[in-house]
Motif scaffolding. Structure first.
Motif, PDB file in Angstrom:
ATOM      1  N   TRP A 109       0.821  -1.211   0.000  1.00 14.33           N
ATOM      2  CA  TRP A 109       0.000   0.000   0.000  1.00 14.33           C
ATOM      3  C   TRP A 109       0.861   1.270   0.000  1.00 14.33           C
ATOM      4  O   TRP A 109       0.458   2.293  -0.565  1.00 14.33           O
ATOM      5  N   LEU A 110       2.066   1.197   0.589  1.00 16.00           N
ATOM      6  CA  LEU A 110       2.951   2.355   0.532  1.00 16.00           C
ATOM      7  C   LEU A 110       3.416   2.631  -0.902  1.00 16.00           C
ATOM      8  O   LEU A 110       3.403   3.780  -1.366  1.00 16.00           O
TER       9      LEU A 110
ATOM     10  N   ALA B 114       1.877   1.602  -3.695  1.00 22.24           N
ATOM     11  CA  ALA B 114       0.707   1.978  -4.487  1.00 22.24           C
ATOM     12  C   ALA B 114       0.249   3.402  -4.200  1.00 22.24           C
ATOM     13  O   ALA B 114      -0.360   4.049  -5.052  1.00 22.24           O
ATOM     14  N   LEU B 115       0.526   3.919  -3.012  1.00 23.67           N
ATOM     15  CA  LEU B 115       0.154   5.291  -2.672  1.00 23.67           C
ATOM     16  C   LEU B 115       1.200   6.294  -3.148  1.00 23.67           C
ATOM     17  O   LEU B 115       0.877   7.298  -3.806  1.00 23.67           O
ATOM     18  N   LEU B 116       2.465   6.042  -2.824  1.00 22.59           N
ATOM     19  CA  LEU B 116       3.507   7.024  -3.108  1.00 22.59           C
ATOM     20  C   LEU B 116       3.874   7.088  -4.585  1.00 22.59           C
ATOM     21  O   LEU B 116       4.248   8.152  -5.081  1.00 22.59           O
ATOM     22  N   LEU B 117       3.762   5.986  -5.288  1.00 24.88           N
ATOM     23  CA  LEU B 117       4.143   5.984  -6.704  1.00 24.88           C
ATOM     24  C   LEU B 117       3.273   6.928  -7.531  1.00 24.88           C
ATOM     25  O   LEU B 117       3.800   7.788  -8.251  1.00 24.88           O
ATOM     26  N   PRO B 118       1.930   6.832  -7.473  1.00 20.16           N
ATOM     27  CA  PRO B 118       1.129   7.779  -8.272  1.00 20.16           C
ATOM     28  C   PRO B 118       1.243   9.218  -7.782  1.00 20.16           C
ATOM     29  O   PRO B 118       1.127  10.152  -8.578  1.00 20.16           O
TER      30      PRO B 118
ATOM     31  N   VAL C  37      -2.909   6.418 -12.390  1.00 15.02           N
ATOM     32  CA  VAL C  37      -2.977   7.098 -11.103  1.00 15.02           C
ATOM     33  C   VAL C  37      -4.196   6.642 -10.309  1.00 15.02           C
ATOM     34  O   VAL C  37      -4.089   6.250  -9.137  1.00 15.02           O
ATOM     35  N   THR C  38      -5.366   6.684 -10.917  1.00  6.56           N
ATOM     36  CA  THR C  38      -6.582   6.296 -10.192  1.00  6.56           C
ATOM     37  C   THR C  38      -6.543   4.825  -9.804  1.00  6.56           C
ATOM     38  O   THR C  38      -6.932   4.455  -8.692  1.00  6.56           O
ATOM     39  N   GLY C  39      -6.058   3.978 -10.705  1.00  5.64           N
ATOM     40  CA  GLY C  39      -5.978   2.552 -10.382  1.00  5.64           C
ATOM     41  C   GLY C  39      -5.029   2.280  -9.230  1.00  5.64           C
ATOM     42  O   GLY C  39      -5.321   1.466  -8.341  1.00  5.64           O
ATOM     43  N   SER C  40      -3.883   2.970  -9.215  1.00  6.96           N
ATOM     44  CA  SER C  40      -2.909   2.787  -8.133  1.00  6.96           C
ATOM     45  C   SER C  40      -3.476   3.261  -6.797  1.00  6.96           C
ATOM     46  O   SER C  40      -3.272   2.619  -5.758  1.00  6.96           O
ATOM     47  N   LEU C  41      -4.194   4.371  -6.816  1.00 10.12           N
ATOM     48  CA  LEU C  41      -4.769   4.890  -5.569  1.00 10.12           C
ATOM     49  C   LEU C  41      -5.862   3.965  -5.033  1.00 10.12           C
ATOM     50  O   LEU C  41      -5.965   3.754  -3.815  1.00 10.12           O
ATOM     51  N   VAL C  42      -6.672   3.416  -5.935  1.00 11.32           N
ATOM     52  CA  VAL C  42      -7.691   2.436  -5.500  1.00 11.32           C
ATOM     53  C   VAL C  42      -7.007   1.202  -4.915  1.00 11.32           C
ATOM     54  O   VAL C  42      -7.418   0.678  -3.864  1.00 11.32           O
ATOM     55  N   LEU C  43      -5.970   0.728  -5.590  1.00 11.45           N
ATOM     56  CA  LEU C  43      -5.224  -0.431  -5.086  1.00 11.45           C
ATOM     57  C   LEU C  43      -4.624  -0.128  -3.724  1.00 11.45           C
ATOM     58  O   LEU C  43      -4.635  -0.989  -2.822  1.00 11.45           O
ATOM     59  N   ALA C  44      -4.103   1.094  -3.551  1.00  9.63           N
ATOM     60  CA  ALA C  44      -3.534   1.481  -2.253  1.00  9.63           C
ATOM     61  C   ALA C  44      -4.594   1.403  -1.160  1.00  9.63           C
ATOM     62  O   ALA C  44      -4.323   0.923  -0.049  1.00  9.63           O
ATOM     63  N   GLY C  45      -5.806   1.868  -1.456  1.00 11.88           N
ATOM     64  CA  GLY C  45      -6.883   1.803  -0.464  1.00 11.88           C
ATOM     65  C   GLY C  45      -7.230   0.377  -0.096  1.00 11.88           C
ATOM     66  O   GLY C  45      -7.426   0.047   1.086  1.00 11.88           O
TER      67      GLY C  45
ATOM     68  N   LEU D  20      -5.295  -2.342  -0.362  1.00  9.94           N
ATOM     69  CA  LEU D  20      -4.187  -2.947   0.374  1.00  9.94           C
ATOM     70  C   LEU D  20      -4.072  -2.377   1.781  1.00  9.94           C
ATOM     71  O   LEU D  20      -3.712  -3.099   2.727  1.00  9.94           O
ATOM     72  N   LEU D  21      -4.385  -1.090   1.963  1.00 13.19           N
ATOM     73  CA  LEU D  21      -4.358  -0.488   3.293  1.00 13.19           C
ATOM     74  C   LEU D  21      -5.376  -1.141   4.205  1.00 13.19           C
ATOM     75  O   LEU D  21      -5.062  -1.506   5.349  1.00 13.19           O
ATOM     76  N   VAL D  22      -6.606  -1.319   3.711  1.00 14.46           N
ATOM     77  CA  VAL D  22      -7.639  -1.979   4.522  1.00 14.46           C
ATOM     78  C   VAL D  22      -7.227  -3.410   4.839  1.00 14.46           C
ATOM     79  O   VAL D  22      -7.388  -3.889   5.974  1.00 14.46           O
ATOM     80  N   SER D  23      -6.674  -4.105   3.857  1.00 14.32           N
ATOM     81  CA  SER D  23      -6.226  -5.489   4.078  1.00 14.32           C
ATOM     82  C   SER D  23      -5.125  -5.542   5.129  1.00 14.32           C
ATOM     83  O   SER D  23      -5.094  -6.445   5.979  1.00 14.32           O
TER      84      SER D  23
END
Length: 488
Positions: free
Chosen positions: A208-209, A211-215, A229-237, A239-242
């Protein structure tokens, strides 16, 4: 005869920690002013050369909390040596890198050295008497802050005199010697936190780090509304919840979420997020502003070296403020210093918004920024150290540094978007873009100052009967006060 020996040992320990943290911090900013030089020398594109910064940021964001946790488990001195050795190896690879790909890989290796921050704070808590912990943490924090500023100041003269590869050769020598000194002089950790590494949580945290910092880092190049960008941010969310669910259910969490919910921890981390957003943006864009050619109708047409010299008041102010913060905290408290540092940043950003036409205005604003950073860095570290049990010092301070970095990435991306939104025909940003960018920084700094007001002032419970208590060899009358706080 014993006490002088222990004092000498602490002095050596402090010098080792200061060298390690200072040079890692310097490597964060040393490269920023010379990216065009690296781009030209290695025959690469502007988009690719930015990965020299992005790779370092992503690597440090992952290894800082992870190795901080490992240090709490297996020994902080051991992991400090590993981190410094990795930093030295990364410097060697970067110094001889024949291509941009090798240089980016070298920066990933250097990012492992980010663990020196939490490990250093943990070692100070383990080894220093309680009366000196606050001032020692403040001094290390001042060196961390000044290291970042020093990188901006020194980059130009080093490149002009020796070439950009010496930006890595010089740290290689110092960091290599520091690693040897850490192995020789830093004592073994007396406090350990039993457990094992939760690899699933480690992978989720890393995921999640990244996926968040890269975009956030690449949003300007990719396009903020692009699918990447949007896909990476959704993935970050996701993975963060997981990650949060995995940590909550784990018998051996990588990061104890109960610790992260402590009032002294989450409020300080909130300030770190906001403060990082305003601070890193100033680091990134104030030198850029003064290098704008006067033909654009503003700016000073400064060279890289001249831009660094204009940042000198900021460097001096942050170092002096950081060194004074330890004594000031004893009188006013860490919360007051944190709020004062945030307020200094508000005034500095507001001044840059309305007054940036002369060099003295840049110098005064930079001095206020440095004053704020010096006070805030020291107080944030002390608030975290005083809020958690000794066995969680490494991971707690590591996450605080990480959150500050995340805030910096977000702040720099937002301000970059504002500054470059409506460029001149020449491609240079308009002065109005910088003015609006500084105004945005003022708002972020004001939010950080307001968040500092909700940070608890701290308390001083007794030492006895608390989990994570010091080992018998540290059970001395001097070890009372802040260090006893166990973050119930």
């Amino acid at each position: 005869m014993i006490e002088p020996t222990r004092r000498d040992s602490r002095r050596l320990t402090f010098l080792v920690l200061a060298a390690g943290t200072g040079f890692f911090s310097m490597l964060q900013s040393l490269i920023t002013p010379v990216l065009p030089t690296i781009q030209h020398d290695l025959h690469t594109s502007q988009n690719t050369v930015t990965w020299v910064l992005t790779a370092y940021l992503l690597s440090a964001s992952i290894f800082t909390p992870v190795l901080g946790r490992v240090g709490d488990m297996v020994g902080k001195e051991r992991m400090l040596v590993v981190s410094l050795a990795a930093l030295a190896l990364g410097c060697l690879l970067a110094a001889i890198a024949p291509s941009i790909g090798v240089l980016i890989a070298a920066r990933v290796v250097q990012g492992v050295g980010g663990a020196v921050f939490p490990l250093s704070f943990g070692i100070i808590r383990d080894e220093f008497p309680a009366a000196r912990v606050s001032s020692a943490v403040a001094a290390i924090s001042a060196i961390v802050a000044a290291g970042g500023g020093l990188g901006v100041v020194l980059a130009g003269p080093i490149v002009a005199t020796l070439g950009y590869r010496w930006l890595f050769w010089i740290p290689l020598v110092v960091v290599g010697l520091t690693a040897l000194a850490a192995h020789r002089f830093v004592p073994e950790s007396p406090i350990r936190t039993p457990g094992r590494i939760n690899w699933a949580a480690t992978l989720l945290l890393s995921g999640w780090l990244v996926a968040l910092l890269l975009p956030i880092s690449k949003g300007a190049a990719w396009g903020w509304t692009s699918g990447r960008v949007t896909g990476s941010l959704v993935l970050a969310g996701v993975l963060l919840v997981s990650w949060l669910l995995a940590e909550a259910r784990s018998a051996n969490p990588l990061i104890d979420l109960r610790m992260m919910r402590l009032p002294g921890v989450w409020t300080t981390n909130l300030v770190a997020l906001l403060y990082g957003g305003s601070m890193f943006a100033v680091y990134a864009f104030l030198p850029q502003f003064v290098q704008i050619p006067t033909s654009a109708g503003y700016g000073f047409g400064a060279s890289v070296t001249q831009a660094g010299l204009l940042m000198l008041p900021m460097l001096v102010a942050m170092f002096v403020a950081g060194l004074a913060a330890g004594r000031m905290q004893a009188r006013f408290g860490a919360k007051a210093l944190l709020a004062a540092g945030a307020v200094c940043n508000v005034f500095a950003s507001a001044m840059l918004t309305v007054a940036h036409d002369t060099r003295w205005e840049i110098g005064v604003a930079g001095g206020l920024v440095g004053l704020g950073i010096g006070l805030a860095f020291a107080s944030m570290a002390n608030l975290i150290v005083a809020s958690v049990p000794p066995g969680q010092t490494g991971v707690a301070t590591g996450m605080n540094a990480n959150i500050r970095t995340i805030g910096g990435a977000i702040g720099a991306a937002v301000v970059s978007g504002v500054i470059t939104a409506h460029p001149q025909a020449s491609g240079l940003p308009r002065e109005a873009g910088f003015t609006m960018g500084f105004l945005v920084l003022t708002g972020i700094a004001l939010a950080a100052a307001m968040a500092a007001l909700i940070v608890p002032s701290g308390r001083r419970p007794a030492v006895r009967g608390q989990r994570g208590e010091r080992s018998p060899r540290h059970a001395e009358p001097e070890l009372t006060g802040e260090l006893a706080t166990a973050g119930r």
